[in-house]
Scaffold this motif. Structure first.
Motif, mmCIF file in Angstrom:
data_model
loop_
_atom_site.group_PDB
_atom_site.id
_atom_site.type_symbol
_atom_site.label_atom_id
_atom_site.label_comp_id
_atom_site.label_asym_id
_atom_site.label_seq_id
_atom_site.Cartn_x
_atom_site.Cartn_y
_atom_site.Cartn_z
ATOM 1 N N ASN A 203 0.849 -1.178 0.000
ATOM 2 C CA ASN A 203 0.000 0.000 0.000
ATOM 3 C C ASN A 203 0.898 1.247 0.000
ATOM 4 N N PHE A 204 0.521 2.275 -0.787
ATOM 5 C CA PHE A 204 1.375 3.447 -0.934
ATOM 6 C C PHE A 204 1.686 4.101 0.409
ATOM 7 N N GLY A 205 0.658 4.280 1.236
ATOM 8 C CA GLY A 205 0.881 4.884 2.540
ATOM 9 C C GLY A 205 1.809 4.057 3.409
ATOM 10 N N ASP A 206 1.652 2.743 3.364
ATOM 11 C CA ASP A 206 2.538 1.868 4.141
ATOM 12 C C ASP A 206 3.981 2.003 3.673
ATOM 13 N N PHE A 207 4.168 2.125 2.351
ATOM 14 C CA PHE A 207 5.522 2.286 1.823
ATOM 15 C C PHE A 207 6.137 3.591 2.318
ATOM 16 N N LEU A 208 5.354 4.672 2.298
ATOM 17 C CA LEU A 208 5.872 5.951 2.775
ATOM 18 C C LEU A 208 6.233 5.871 4.257
ATOM 19 N N HIS A 209 5.372 5.253 5.066
ATOM 20 C CA HIS A 209 5.660 5.152 6.499
ATOM 21 C C HIS A 209 6.927 4.339 6.752
ATOM 22 N N LYS A 210 7.059 3.223 6.080
ATOM 23 C CA LYS A 210 8.204 2.350 6.324
ATOM 24 C C LYS A 210 9.515 2.981 5.877
ATOM 25 N N ASP A 214 8.220 7.249 9.045
ATOM 26 C CA ASP A 214 8.573 6.718 10.364
ATOM 27 C C ASP A 214 10.061 6.853 10.672
ATOM 28 N N PRO A 215 10.959 6.521 9.739
ATOM 29 C CA PRO A 215 12.385 6.696 10.037
ATOM 30 C C PRO A 215 12.769 8.140 10.356
ATOM 31 N N LEU A 216 12.057 9.108 9.760
ATOM 32 C CA LEU A 216 12.362 10.515 10.014
ATOM 33 C C LEU A 216 11.611 11.075 11.230
ATOM 34 N N GLY A 217 10.754 10.262 11.844
ATOM 35 C CA GLY A 217 9.972 10.746 12.971
ATOM 36 C C GLY A 217 8.924 11.766 12.580
ATOM 37 N N MET A 218 8.386 11.645 11.362
ATOM 38 C CA MET A 218 7.326 12.545 10.884
ATOM 39 C C MET A 218 5.978 11.990 11.354
ATOM 40 N N ASN A 219 5.741 12.138 12.644
ATOM 41 C CA ASN A 219 4.627 11.441 13.285
ATOM 42 C C ASN A 219 3.262 12.074 13.024
ATOM 43 N N ASP A 220 3.258 13.303 12.502
ATOM 44 C CA ASP A 220 1.999 13.975 12.205
ATOM 45 C C ASP A 220 1.718 14.033 10.699
ATOM 46 N N THR A 221 2.428 13.230 9.929
ATOM 47 C CA THR A 221 2.274 13.241 8.474
ATOM 48 C C THR A 221 1.604 11.955 8.024
ATOM 49 N N ASP A 222 0.486 12.086 7.309
ATOM 50 C CA ASP A 222 -0.255 10.915 6.854
ATOM 51 C C ASP A 222 -1.285 11.364 5.825
ATOM 52 N N PHE A 223 -2.069 10.391 5.330
ATOM 53 C CA PHE A 223 -3.138 10.687 4.391
ATOM 54 C C PHE A 223 -4.452 11.021 5.102
ATOM 55 N N TYR A 224 -4.444 11.057 6.413
ATOM 56 C CA TYR A 224 -5.627 11.462 7.165
ATOM 57 C C TYR A 224 -5.192 11.968 8.536
ATOM 58 N N VAL A 225 -6.141 12.594 9.253
ATOM 59 C CA VAL A 225 -5.878 13.116 10.586
ATOM 60 C C VAL A 225 -6.707 12.320 11.583
ATOM 61 N N PRO A 226 -6.072 11.523 12.456
ATOM 62 C CA PRO A 226 -6.826 10.717 13.429
ATOM 63 C C PRO A 226 -7.670 11.585 14.357
ATOM 64 N N ALA A 227 -8.651 10.970 14.975
ATOM 65 C CA ALA A 227 -9.589 11.692 15.838
ATOM 66 C C ALA A 227 -8.874 12.459 16.949
ATOM 67 N N ASP A 228 -7.811 11.866 17.505
ATOM 68 C CA ASP A 228 -7.141 12.521 18.634
ATOM 69 C C ASP A 228 -6.275 13.706 18.210
ATOM 70 N N LYS A 229 -6.160 13.938 16.887
ATOM 71 C CA LYS A 229 -5.383 15.083 16.390
ATOM 72 C C LYS A 229 -6.260 16.109 15.669
ATOM 73 N N GLN A 230 -7.544 15.824 15.537
ATOM 74 C CA GLN A 230 -8.423 16.717 14.777
ATOM 75 C C GLN A 230 -8.482 18.123 15.369
ATOM 76 N N THR A 231 -8.269 18.259 16.672
ATOM 77 C CA THR A 231 -8.309 19.596 17.273
ATOM 78 C C THR A 231 -7.153 20.475 16.803
ATOM 79 N N ARG A 232 -6.115 19.850 16.239
ATOM 80 C CA ARG A 232 -4.968 20.609 15.716
ATOM 81 C C ARG A 232 -5.073 20.861 14.216
ATOM 82 N N PHE A 233 -6.140 20.394 13.590
ATOM 83 C CA PHE A 233 -6.301 20.459 12.141
ATOM 84 C C PHE A 233 -6.870 21.817 11.742
#
Length: 405
Positions: A203-210, A214-233
């Protein structure tokens, strides 16, 4: 750097938010791997007076392309992807490529003279576009507009069109010109994302994370914003122009899907868009930029080899295609475009201060990155303003920073 000159940045940001040119904006600058300054102004949510902060999460739109380029070059390093190979070798649905250069919806497609190469995807010379701006658009542009409308409906509801299905759909659309003969900004990076999926078996997203996030510690970067981060969106805003069209009288929320990207981004999308789908923060994206300015590694973690980054950031379009680029992208005079990057080749022709070899990209809502190997400089800006891209605020910030060196 001249810190007195850098003090001009905050008043600039405050001017633009104060005049409703943009709701909120932040700027982060690194020089020689050290943070030189951070500035912010305005709101991520005007209605609720929520400030635009350092940890505000933004829709990056076309700044997703730069990360997609890095992912492709990861596979190139491994010998799994070849810039000179036909796209149809990886995605057979592109085997029967057609071209139609006639304006309007009624043109007659013909068989393309040559296939799309992987390099055409990375250089935006494939012939695929972002839709029709007028009735005089080519058949490709009109049919791509139809596809975009379908993608937007799916993003807002069913969420069933996958990255591979997107590639299948667009492969049936004739391109607007013979591949490799012209430049047109469009869906090439999204097709490249589908290629990365097929080649990697992931999966493209899985490839980017792996391999990157993830290796760069880009923990807030993804194709969506989880519920616990929506207040920062952050919210997205567009200018409601004054009656005489001279300035932005007010800012109004923009809540529509665009290019198949969900406005809410509250669930993992089936269509993981390599051209526009990622969200991130200013610090996350700065880590990606620092990796590149350091020749592919950061904090002891290597993402790409130095020679790979050098090749990516030193390519240029052929002379005939460069002429087409210059005609279509006059705001980027002095730059070429390769590997999903703008690359400064003639700084004296650029519309803002810069150095030869500075590279990066921007996004539809105004996020921006500039990577300058000669000065070991990384500049990142984020905002959420419709149709911003590289606009006058971007240029003015760059002028302050480069005059301070």
């Amino acid at each position: 750097m001249n810190t007195n000159t850098l003090q001009n940045i905050q008043p600039l940001l405050d001017e633009y938010t104060g005049k409703n040119y943009v709701a909120g904006v932040n700027v982060l600058l690194y020089k020689d791997n050290k943070e030189t300054g951070y500035w912010q102004s305005g709101y991520a949510d005007i209605e609720n007076k929520k400030k635009y902060e350092r940890n505000t999460i933004c829709r990056m739109y076309s700044m997703s392309k730069t990360i997609t380029a890095a992912a492709a070059y990861k596979l190139i390093e491994q010998g799994q992807l070849d810039l000179g190979q036909d796209l149809a070798f990886y995605l057979p649905c592109f085997s029967n490529l057609m071209v139609c250069e006639t304006p309007g919806r009624n043109g007659t497609p013909r068989r393309a003279g040559r296939p799309i190469l992987i390099q055409d995807l990375s250089n935006m010379t494939s012939g695929y576009t972002y839709g029709a701006w007028s009735e005089q658009g080519t058949l490709c542009e009109h049919l791509t507009s139809d596809l975009i409308n379908e993608l937007n409906r799916d993003a807002a509801g069913p969420n069933k069109i996958t990255t591979q299905e997107f590639a299948e759909r667009i492969s049936k659309i004739p391109v607007s010109f013979e591949p490799g003969t012209d430049y047109q900004y469009g869906y090439s990076a999204d097709i490249l994302g589908a290629v990365i999926e097929k080649v990697s078996g992931m999966n493209f997203g899985d490839f980017l994370h792996k391999n990157i996030l993830d290796p760069l510690g880009m923990n807030d970067t993804d194709f969506y914003v989880p519920a616990d981060k929506q207040t920062r969106f952050s919210n997205v805003y567009r200018c409601n122009m004054s009656t005489d069209g001279s300035n932005c009288a007010t800012l109004e929320p923009f809540t529509s899907c665009n290019l198949g990207i969900s406005h809410k981004m509250d669930r993992m999308p089936a269509f993981q868009s390599g051209g526009a789908g990622l969200c991130s923060t200013i610090d996350d994206y700065a880590r990606f930029g620092l990796m590149l300015v350091n020749g592919g590694q950061l904090d002891g973690t290597r993402i790409l080899n130095d020679a790979t980054v050098h090749f990516m950031s030193n390519a240029e379009l052929s002379a005939p295609v460069q002429q087409k680029f210059d005609q279509k992208m006059p705001h980027l005079s002095g730059y070429t475009y390769c590997n999903l990057l703008r690359i400064a080749k003639n700084p004296g022709e650029c519309k803002a201060l810069t150095t030869r070899g500075e590279y990066g990209w921007d996004g539809w809502l105004g996020p921006y990155i500039g990577i300058d190997p000669a000065n070991s400089l990384v500049l990142v800006m984020t905002m959420q303003k419709c149709d911003a891209g590289t606009w006058d605020l971007t240029r003015r910030i760059k002028n302050v920073i480069y005059s301070a060196m």
